[in-house]
Design a protein around this motif. Sequence first.
Motif, PDB file in Angstrom:
ATOM      1  N   MET A 141       0.943  -1.275  -0.065  1.00 39.97           N
ATOM      2  CA  MET A 141       0.210  -0.037   0.009  1.00 39.97           C
ATOM      3  C   MET A 141       0.883   1.164  -0.047  1.00 39.97           C
ATOM      4  SD  MET A 141      -3.203  -0.509  -0.332  1.00 39.97           S
ATOM      5  CE  MET A 141      -3.985   0.931   0.340  1.00 39.97           C
ATOM      6  N   ARG A 142       2.125   1.212   0.254  1.00 36.93           N
ATOM      7  CA  ARG A 142       3.083   2.413   0.122  1.00 36.93           C
ATOM      8  C   ARG A 142       2.997   3.133  -1.084  1.00 36.93           C
ATOM      9  NH1 ARG A 142       8.077   1.267   4.332  1.00 36.93           N
ATOM     10  NH2 ARG A 142       8.504   3.124   3.520  1.00 36.93           N
ATOM     11  N   PRO A 143       3.057   2.329  -2.333  1.00 36.72           N
ATOM     12  CA  PRO A 143       3.116   3.111  -3.384  1.00 36.72           C
ATOM     13  C   PRO A 143       1.667   3.897  -3.692  1.00 36.72           C
ATOM     14  CG  PRO A 143       3.800   0.821  -3.940  1.00 36.72           C
ATOM     15  CD  PRO A 143       3.390   0.947  -2.702  1.00 36.72           C
ATOM     16  N   VAL A 144       0.470   3.228  -3.279  1.00 37.91           N
ATOM     17  CA  VAL A 144      -0.770   3.805  -3.238  1.00 37.91           C
ATOM     18  C   VAL A 144      -0.799   5.129  -2.222  1.00 37.91           C
ATOM     19  CG1 VAL A 144      -3.172   3.707  -2.777  1.00 37.91           C
ATOM     20  CG2 VAL A 144      -1.861   1.592  -3.651  1.00 37.91           C
ATOM     21  N   GLY A 145      -0.317   4.878  -0.997  1.00 41.46           N
ATOM     22  CA  GLY A 145      -0.288   6.011  -0.191  1.00 41.46           C
ATOM     23  C   GLY A 145       0.757   7.383  -0.877  1.00 41.46           C
ATOM     24  N   GLY A 146       1.893   6.860  -1.327  1.00 43.51           N
ATOM     25  CA  GLY A 146       2.820   7.791  -1.960  1.00 43.51           C
ATOM     26  C   GLY A 146       2.225   8.716  -3.083  1.00 43.51           C
ATOM     27  N   TRP A 147       1.422   7.800  -4.052  1.00 44.63           N
ATOM     28  CA  TRP A 147       0.806   8.353  -5.083  1.00 44.63           C
ATOM     29  C   TRP A 147      -0.185   9.332  -4.659  1.00 44.63           C
ATOM     30  CZ3 TRP A 147      -4.137   6.375  -7.440  1.00 44.63           C
ATOM     31  CH2 TRP A 147      -4.680   7.237  -8.550  1.00 44.63           C
ATOM     32  N   VAL A 148      -1.176   8.691  -3.631  1.00 44.98           N
ATOM     33  CA  VAL A 148      -2.289   9.613  -3.198  1.00 44.98           C
ATOM     34  C   VAL A 148      -1.803  10.943  -2.445  1.00 44.98           C
ATOM     35  CG1 VAL A 148      -4.485   9.548  -1.788  1.00 44.98           C
ATOM     36  CG2 VAL A 148      -3.974   7.770  -3.334  1.00 44.98           C
ATOM     37  N   SER A 182      -0.575   5.168   4.912  1.00 46.38           N
ATOM     38  CA  SER A 182       0.002   6.569   5.802  1.00 46.38           C
ATOM     39  C   SER A 182       1.623   6.576   5.584  1.00 46.38           C
ATOM     40  CB  SER A 182      -0.272   6.032   7.276  1.00 46.38           C
ATOM     41  OG  SER A 182       0.090   6.985   8.012  1.00 46.38           O
ATOM     42  N   ILE A 183       2.353   5.528   5.813  1.00 45.63           N
ATOM     43  CA  ILE A 183       3.962   5.585   5.752  1.00 45.63           C
ATOM     44  C   ILE A 183       4.270   6.042   4.287  1.00 45.63           C
ATOM     45  CG2 ILE A 183       5.762   4.003   5.858  1.00 45.63           C
ATOM     46  CD1 ILE A 183       5.301   5.224   8.390  1.00 45.63           C
ATOM     47  N   GLY A 184       3.424   5.398   3.205  1.00 47.08           N
ATOM     48  CA  GLY A 184       3.787   5.814   1.899  1.00 47.08           C
ATOM     49  C   GLY A 184       3.818   7.314   1.725  1.00 47.08           C
ATOM     50  N   GLY A 185       2.846   7.998   2.317  1.00 51.88           N
ATOM     51  CA  GLY A 185       2.718   9.322   2.227  1.00 51.88           C
ATOM     52  C   GLY A 185       3.670  10.266   3.189  1.00 51.88           C
ATOM     53  N   GLU A 186       3.871   9.490   4.485  1.00 51.15           N
ATOM     54  CA  GLU A 186       4.773  10.133   5.475  1.00 51.15           C
ATOM     55  C   GLU A 186       6.178  10.313   4.951  1.00 51.15           C
ATOM     56  OE1 GLU A 186       6.165  12.009   9.100  1.00 51.15           O
ATOM     57  OE2 GLU A 186       3.978  11.665   8.490  1.00 51.15           O
ATOM     58  N   TYR A 187       6.661   9.282   4.362  1.00 58.64           N
ATOM     59  CA  TYR A 187       8.273   9.389   4.045  1.00 58.64           C
ATOM     60  C   TYR A 187       8.209  10.651   3.163  1.00 58.64           C
ATOM     61  CZ  TYR A 187      12.401   8.554   2.184  1.00 58.64           C
ATOM     62  OH  TYR A 187      13.813   8.456   1.764  1.00 58.64           O
ATOM     63  N   ALA A 188       7.643  10.730   2.080  1.00 62.36           N
ATOM     64  CA  ALA A 188       7.578  11.759   1.138  1.00 62.36           C
ATOM     65  C   ALA A 188       7.271  12.987   1.670  1.00 62.36           C
ATOM     66  CB  ALA A 188       6.815  11.441  -0.173  1.00 62.36           C
ATOM     67  N   ALA A 189       6.475  13.159   2.352  1.00 63.26           N
ATOM     68  CA  ALA A 189       6.071  14.552   2.884  1.00 63.26           C
ATOM     69  C   ALA A 189       6.955  15.134   3.810  1.00 63.26           C
ATOM     70  CB  ALA A 189       4.673  14.391   3.608  1.00 63.26           C
ATOM     71  N   ALA A 202       8.468   4.446  -2.654  1.00 63.58           N
ATOM     72  CA  ALA A 202       7.330   3.492  -2.158  1.00 63.58           C
ATOM     73  C   ALA A 202       7.501   2.262  -2.955  1.00 63.58           C
ATOM     74  CB  ALA A 202       6.078   3.948  -1.954  1.00 63.58           C
ATOM     75  N   ILE A 203       7.548   2.270  -4.353  1.00 66.34           N
ATOM     76  CA  ILE A 203       7.541   1.044  -5.093  1.00 66.34           C
ATOM     77  C   ILE A 203       9.011   0.341  -4.914  1.00 66.34           C
ATOM     78  CG2 ILE A 203       7.975   0.282  -7.444  1.00 66.34           C
ATOM     79  CD1 ILE A 203       6.144   2.395  -8.223  1.00 66.34           C
ATOM     80  N   PHE A 230      11.229  -4.457  -2.379  1.00 65.08           N
ATOM     81  CA  PHE A 230      12.548  -4.931  -1.667  1.00 65.08           C
ATOM     82  C   PHE A 230      12.742  -4.766  -0.078  1.00 65.08           C
ATOM     83  CE2 PHE A 230      13.351  -3.686  -5.897  1.00 65.08           C
ATOM     84  CZ  PHE A 230      13.849  -5.394  -6.494  1.00 65.08           C
ATOM     85  N   GLY A 231      12.204  -3.637   0.253  1.00 66.21           N
ATOM     86  CA  GLY A 231      12.490  -3.336   1.886  1.00 66.21           C
ATOM     87  C   GLY A 231      11.321  -4.351   2.702  1.00 66.21           C
ATOM     88  N   GLY A 232      10.139  -4.002   2.043  1.00 68.11           N
ATOM     89  CA  GLY A 232       9.083  -4.986   2.820  1.00 68.11           C
ATOM     90  C   GLY A 232       9.123  -6.365   2.863  1.00 68.11           C
ATOM     91  N   THR A 233       9.772  -6.709   1.748  1.00 66.72           N
ATOM     92  CA  THR A 233      10.047  -8.217   1.573  1.00 66.72           C
ATOM     93  C   THR A 233      11.308  -8.880   2.267  1.00 66.72           C
ATOM     94  OG1 THR A 233      10.789  -8.172  -0.512  1.00 66.72           O
ATOM     95  CG2 THR A 233       8.641  -8.392  -0.298  1.00 66.72           C
ATOM     96  N   ALA A 234      12.157  -7.692   2.782  1.00 60.86           N
ATOM     97  CA  ALA A 234      13.500  -8.473   3.343  1.00 60.86           C
ATOM     98  C   ALA A 234      13.496  -9.318   4.254  1.00 60.86           C
ATOM     99  CB  ALA A 234      14.215  -7.260   3.624  1.00 60.86           C
ATOM    100  N   GLU A 235      12.670  -9.124   5.384  1.00 61.65           N
ATOM    101  CA  GLU A 235      12.372 -10.141   6.325  1.00 61.65           C
ATOM    102  C   GLU A 235      11.658 -11.477   6.176  1.00 61.65           C
ATOM    103  OE1 GLU A 235       9.925 -10.115  10.456  1.00 61.65           O
ATOM    104  OE2 GLU A 235      10.723  -8.216   9.789  1.00 61.65           O
ATOM    105  N   TYR A 236      10.861 -11.226   5.151  1.00 65.03           N
ATOM    106  CA  TYR A 236      10.022 -12.647   4.598  1.00 65.03           C
ATOM    107  C   TYR A 236      11.327 -13.469   4.039  1.00 65.03           C
ATOM    108  CZ  TYR A 236       6.369 -15.487   2.692  1.00 65.03           C
ATOM    109  OH  TYR A 236       5.781 -16.882   2.670  1.00 65.03           O
TER     110      TYR A 236
END
Length: 472
Positions: free
Chosen positions: A74-81, A136-143, A385-386, A391-397
């Motif tokens: 959802m971070r790309p969605v949040g980053g876009w919106v 939320s985080i997708g938008g927070e980072y950029a903002a 976010a993409i 890569f970041g979100g999947t690192a632990e998995y």
Amino acid sequence: MSSAAAMPGTPPGDLRAKRRLALVGGSLGNLVEWYDWFVYASFAIYFADSFFPGDNPTTQLMNTAGIFAVGFLMRPVGGWVLGRAADRHGRKSALTLTVTMMSVAALLIAVAPTYGQAGYFGAVVLLLARLLQGMSIGGEYAASATYLTEASARNRRGLGSSFQYVSMTCGQLLGLGILIAMQRTLTTAQLESWGWRIPFVLGALFAVVVFWIRRRLTETDAFTEETSGEAGGDDNTRGTLKALWQHRRQAGLVMALTLGGTVAYYTYTTYLTKYLIGSAGMSKNTATLVSFTALAVFAVLQPFAGMLSDRIGRRPLLITFAVGCTVGTYPIMTALGSASSYWPALGLSLLALVIVTGYTSINAAVKAELFPTRVRALGVALPYAIANALFGGTAEYVALWFKDSGHETMFFWYVSGCALVSLVTYVLMPDTRHAALSRAEEAEEGADSGAADTGSAEARVRAAAATADFGR
């Protein structure tokens, strides 16, 4: 010098106060946002079996790590919106919206029913909350990256933007500190039963306080200048994908330079505690303390590295990180896997995080400096976010998957490979330290250049006259 500093008639004291408020408001909000984001990973070792029952602890952690990774989708969605909102309606409004969304998500996790109470419905609530957190985080980072960079003086943007990872890390430290305190006051059974809900309740309360602080922030001068210009107020393409497409090369750079940094960061922060417990055989309490101490030192390092980049440029730090991570990941992770006591694990963790500092301390400034004001927030948000989602979100998995399949060391090479891709990018990209972020900075740059040219011309005239006098 920032655009704010370039504005005539602004008293120096007022300007400094404005920058301090911007730094505090941007950083505290970012702290709470990332506290809520990371506390999920910190407490997963206690609530994993509440939502995914079974006999295999690794499988349970993989399920919770999977939901952690889904949040990144959802971070790309949040980053876009929210990036679009920040470019069209202002950085302040986007920052206020992101912290509101995070508060709601934290409350959802706090009240989510367990498997014993409602079957897998609790896992669905957990999933929905993580999706909202991801947006939320997708938008927070950029903002926050855009706000902290634009609000800083031009010759201190590295320092100003470094507080993004200071606050991010302090958010994680706050979560780990609460975890350590609870480990010492509650039994393991109490933590697994109901104690894990407490940090999410606290996160929602923290967000309410930050909401009030962010309401008092002023908009950055760069954005105000952009929207108050003759064409700025009627620019319907500001913050759109069409406008971003015009800067697709810079967007590609953001993805490539993020790749290695985000994998390394999540490896040595969110995954580190689980690795020390599951692979090194360390107790939960000791592993948590190692992570807490290492992250505290890591947070202190960020401003110093940011100041260094303001003096020598961004590329030297980025290249140092990428070389260190490419070459050092395998031996560091291998040694950590054998570190069964506190001090060896702490030393190795600090070594890894010192290397990662070359990326974390300045990446916000570098990304913001690549784009013009009209598309800066979206340009930082969406490609970052993409890259994080992939890569970041999947690192632990990925790390847990390799461990479960019996090839844990392959993950170390995976991290090194990602860093190598970013290394090539850092070597080829330009240094962004002197980039102008507003028309005021461009005008100031032109004035300085003109003055330098005039001075050179006058010097040539004086030199010619002196030569003529000498000849007579």
